[in-house]
Design an enzyme around this catalytic site. Structure first.
Site, PDB file in Angstrom:
ATOM      1  N   HIS A  45       0.839  -1.189   0.000  1.00 12.80           N
ATOM      2  CA  HIS A  45       0.000   0.000   0.000  1.00 12.80           C
ATOM      3  C   HIS A  45       0.881   1.247   0.000  1.00 12.80           C
ATOM      4  O   HIS A  45       2.104   1.167   0.112  1.00 12.80           O
ATOM      5  CB  HIS A  45      -0.927  -0.022   1.225  1.00 12.80           C
ATOM      6  CG  HIS A  45      -1.946  -1.131   1.173  1.00 12.80           C
ATOM      7  ND1 HIS A  45      -2.914  -1.294   2.126  1.00 12.80           N
ATOM      8  CD2 HIS A  45      -2.132  -2.136   0.280  1.00 12.80           C
ATOM      9  CE1 HIS A  45      -3.669  -2.352   1.829  1.00 12.80           C
ATOM     10  NE2 HIS A  45      -3.202  -2.875   0.706  1.00 12.80           N
ATOM     11  N   GLU A  47       1.387   3.718   2.131  1.00 14.60           N
ATOM     12  CA  GLU A  47       2.179   4.079   3.309  1.00 14.60           C
ATOM     13  C   GLU A  47       3.485   3.286   3.334  1.00 14.60           C
ATOM     14  O   GLU A  47       4.563   3.831   3.635  1.00 14.60           O
ATOM     15  CB  GLU A  47       1.377   3.803   4.590  1.00 14.60           C
ATOM     16  CG  GLU A  47       0.051   4.564   4.691  1.00 14.60           C
ATOM     17  CD  GLU A  47      -1.125   3.848   4.011  1.00 14.60           C
ATOM     18  OE1 GLU A  47      -0.883   3.028   3.093  1.00 14.60           O
ATOM     19  OE2 GLU A  47      -2.266   4.122   4.403  1.00 14.60           O
ATOM     20  N   TRP A 171     -18.233   8.539 -37.211  1.00 13.17           N
ATOM     21  CA  TRP A 171     -18.175   8.962 -35.828  1.00 13.17           C
ATOM     22  C   TRP A 171     -18.958  10.246 -35.653  1.00 13.17           C
ATOM     23  O   TRP A 171     -18.806  11.153 -36.463  1.00 13.17           O
ATOM     24  CB  TRP A 171     -16.717   9.210 -35.381  1.00 13.17           C
ATOM     25  CG  TRP A 171     -15.916   7.942 -35.426  1.00 13.17           C
ATOM     26  CD1 TRP A 171     -15.000   7.586 -36.373  1.00 13.17           C
ATOM     27  CD2 TRP A 171     -15.957   6.854 -34.486  1.00 13.17           C
ATOM     28  NE1 TRP A 171     -14.458   6.354 -36.077  1.00 13.17           N
ATOM     29  CE2 TRP A 171     -15.042   5.881 -34.923  1.00 13.17           C
ATOM     30  CE3 TRP A 171     -16.701   6.618 -33.327  1.00 13.17           C
ATOM     31  CZ2 TRP A 171     -14.841   4.684 -34.233  1.00 13.17           C
ATOM     32  CZ3 TRP A 171     -16.494   5.429 -32.656  1.00 13.17           C
ATOM     33  CH2 TRP A 171     -15.568   4.484 -33.110  1.00 13.17           C
ATOM     34  N   THR A 197     -25.854  -3.350 -28.672  1.00 13.80           N
ATOM     35  CA  THR A 197     -24.613  -2.678 -29.048  1.00 13.80           C
ATOM     36  C   THR A 197     -23.607  -3.665 -29.610  1.00 13.80           C
ATOM     37  O   THR A 197     -22.899  -3.371 -30.580  1.00 13.80           O
ATOM     38  CB  THR A 197     -24.022  -1.941 -27.809  1.00 13.80           C
ATOM     39  OG1 THR A 197     -24.987  -0.995 -27.361  1.00 13.80           O
ATOM     40  CG2 THR A 197     -22.730  -1.218 -28.143  1.00 13.80           C
ATOM     41  N   GLY A 317     -26.649   0.934 -25.575  1.00 15.44           N
ATOM     42  CA  GLY A 317     -27.613   1.616 -26.421  1.00 15.44           C
ATOM     43  C   GLY A 317     -28.808   2.093 -25.614  1.00 15.44           C
ATOM     44  O   GLY A 317     -28.833   2.000 -24.379  1.00 15.44           O
TER      45      GLY A 317
END
Lengths: 386, 386
Positions: A45, A47, A171, A197, A317
């Site tokens: 982590h 520390e 696009w 989709t 979608g």
């Protein structure tokens, strides 16, 4: 703390399901002794990384004694895959710990701070809290609610069209918006889409970050596909990484490629007391026929929570978007608007006929930004509670 | 110049069809001698107001001689309803004139500056030009193109719906956005709508500004109504101010109230070489029937230009919006987005089926602002040319 927050951002796309934490250690005069951020799950982590860094820079125990520690989340107090960080800080006899946020994880939840204070280390809370919360919004959601923070991404024209009527959408927004969308995918432990989709756009929905060959973590791809009709040849199944197909109790003889898992979560499935979204109940169905079984969306989110998904990125979608919105399961909208009007075309979300204007799913503005010719809008549900 | 620009804004809603001009006179040390802005048409212009103000403050001819003048538009050089301003400045023997913009009015167009320079007064051009242009964008449009700057106002949900399917739209956006819309109406010499909006919403489309009992100018209300079907009882006809009904050669026995004028401007009307919008030509009409006569929108704008309309504010439905957009006649979009999704409902603009994404009417971002819980978007057509 600003440096600790910057470092915590380095853990995005790396530390999931663990929180993104940064830690900075200075002497009493504010000179940097060491710094670090959370590594991959199972690794050290923040520390511990900062203490190691300080020692690697030649600072001995005498230098660390009485040091100031800035950490963006309360140090852990439990033995997980690594020993508790508050013990490491207590052992180093640091002088004071500044915490941006307390950790709502029930295994920590104030115990880290209590442990430090019991060891005689003063703790101060709140510096940088707002930014620390944004960086860990998904972790906080999962700890508090047991399910991910749900961010729905939509690319549309100014008049809210996501595609021409025939589905052409490549696009509407520009390359900058699409790249920006990749960075939001990177934050997510999972990406959710629907069968529509997959059929219409055949997307891979994987992470393709500019300048990064192979990201350390690929988000889990999740498809809501009640009847298990995803074609085995779909690019999403063919590209590397795991895929979870959530269905509503269907059977399929499809030879799923490696890395594909199927899971039944029908509305009203045994053991789930929730009723799912309105209109799905047999009592509401005209003609007495059994309704088409549907995926239990709250159960889907709970399942993803159990699997350690902090942020869920939805790229779907109008049908799945509408179902999630109607069920009140969307926490954040990420909308890219192109400065053009399409007139006719597909909508953002199929919500059915609203009885009145006040029934519209409503959000609060969070941010607007111009991204390479498109406007990015971010909105949140009011009072998230985490 | 900043003060002159602020003063010029005071002429909004007052000086039309004349430009909005502010003028500030200082001595060589920058101390204010006098200031003013254009009054109602026929009244004094900004330069004369500022000279009067200086004299009223007790500054005599000696004080004015050699003074610095800041004026947001080139002083006029022609005898209109008032004598030319450049003569007044030359007579006062001021020392230097700072001009934000040259006046594209062919009656002025550099002649004001030339007149001043011939009188031995130095002129400097360009300080504050961008802001002066914004304030007079409509006047510049009319001078350069002979027609108004067209600003289309739309209030919609995030997903581009302007009303529920049954037409209910009160209110998608909040009171702040509606009040903000009033201030944009105030800028406009005319407000254009279509028969559909008159029928569905029965709006008054007049100026109701908070804190202003009776505005000095009420914009002309214009209705595009090909077949003259506006009901005589419509609130827009009943409320004070003038209304212009533009039709396509229809006849009507409706007893129009006072202040209502009708004018025929059909597509292909005699004397207008323009062909109007695509699809209106008999050759394109299937079945050989004569097409429904339509209003010639470019001719409508030219007519408004002849009537001195600088800015046209469009508040219409999808049909008229779509026709204006398809014809490329919209210069600016003013969109208020509510942070809610409606799903099904009426669209911003009926554009027909686009052959491809690149055929979409496209704009450039100008500004975004949060207005009382709604997001205001302003966009412009690329390269206006004025």
């Amino acid at each position: 703390m600003a440096l600790a927050l910057s470092l915590s951002r380095q853990a995005i796309g790396l530390s999931d399901p663990n929180p993104r934490v940064g830690c900075v250690i200075t002497d009493r005069a504010g000179r940097l002794l060491g710094a670090g951020h959370t590594q991959q799950a199972g690794g050290p982590h923040a520390e511990v990384m900062a203490l190691r860094d300080a020692r690697a820079r030649g600072h001995d125990e005498a230098a660390l004694a009485g040091a100031q520690v800035y950490v963006t989340l309360e140090p852990c107090a439990h033995h997980g895959r690594t020993p508790p960080c508050c013990e490491a800080l207590a052992a180093a006899k640091v002088g004071r710990v500044h915490l941006a946020l307390l950790d709502p994880n029930p295994l920590v939840a104030g115990k880290g701070r209590a442990h430090l204070e019991a060891a005689g280390i003063a703790c101060e809370l709140g510096l940088g809290a707002a930014e620390a919360r944004e960086i860990n919004i998904g972790f906080l959601s999962r700890m508090v609610r047991g399910r991910p923070h749900v961010r729905m991404k939509i690319a549309a024209s100014l008049d809210g069209r996501t595609a021409l009527p025939d589905g052409r959408s490549q696009w509407i927004t520009g390359p900058g918006a699409r790249e920006d969308g990749q960075w939001w995918r990177q934050r997510a432990g999972a990406i959710l889409t629907g069968l529509g989709t997959v059929r219409d756009d055949d997307p891979r929905l994987d992470l393709r970050l500019p300048g990064i060959e192979s990201p350390p973590l690929q988000p889990l791809r999740v498809i809501a596909d009640s009847r298990l009709q995803t074609p085995a040849t779909a690019r999403i199944l063919q590209s590397p990484g795991k895929v979870l197909l959530i269905h509503a109790g269907a059977t399929s003889t499809t030879p799923w490629p490696e890395g594909v898992e199927t899971l039944a979560l029908p509305v009203g499935h045994p053991g789930d007391p929730r009723t799912g979204h309105p209109g799905d109940q047999p009592a509401c169905h005209p003609g007495g026929q059994a309704p088409e079984p549907k995926v239990d969306l709250p159960a889907l989110l709970a399942e993803l929570g159990r699997r350690g998904i902090n942020e869920l990125h939805v790229e779907a979608g109008a049908t799945l978007n509408g179902a999630l919105l109607k069920a009140g399961l969307v926490d954040e909208l990420l909308i890219y608007l192109a400065p053009a009007l399409l007139g006719e075309g597909r909508g953002m979300a199929a919500l059915g006929l609203l009885p009145e204007l006040t029934a519209a799913p409503r959000f609060e503005w969070l941010e607007t930004a111009l991204v390479d010719g498109d406007l990015r809008l971010r909105l949140r549900r009011a009072s998230l509670g985490y």
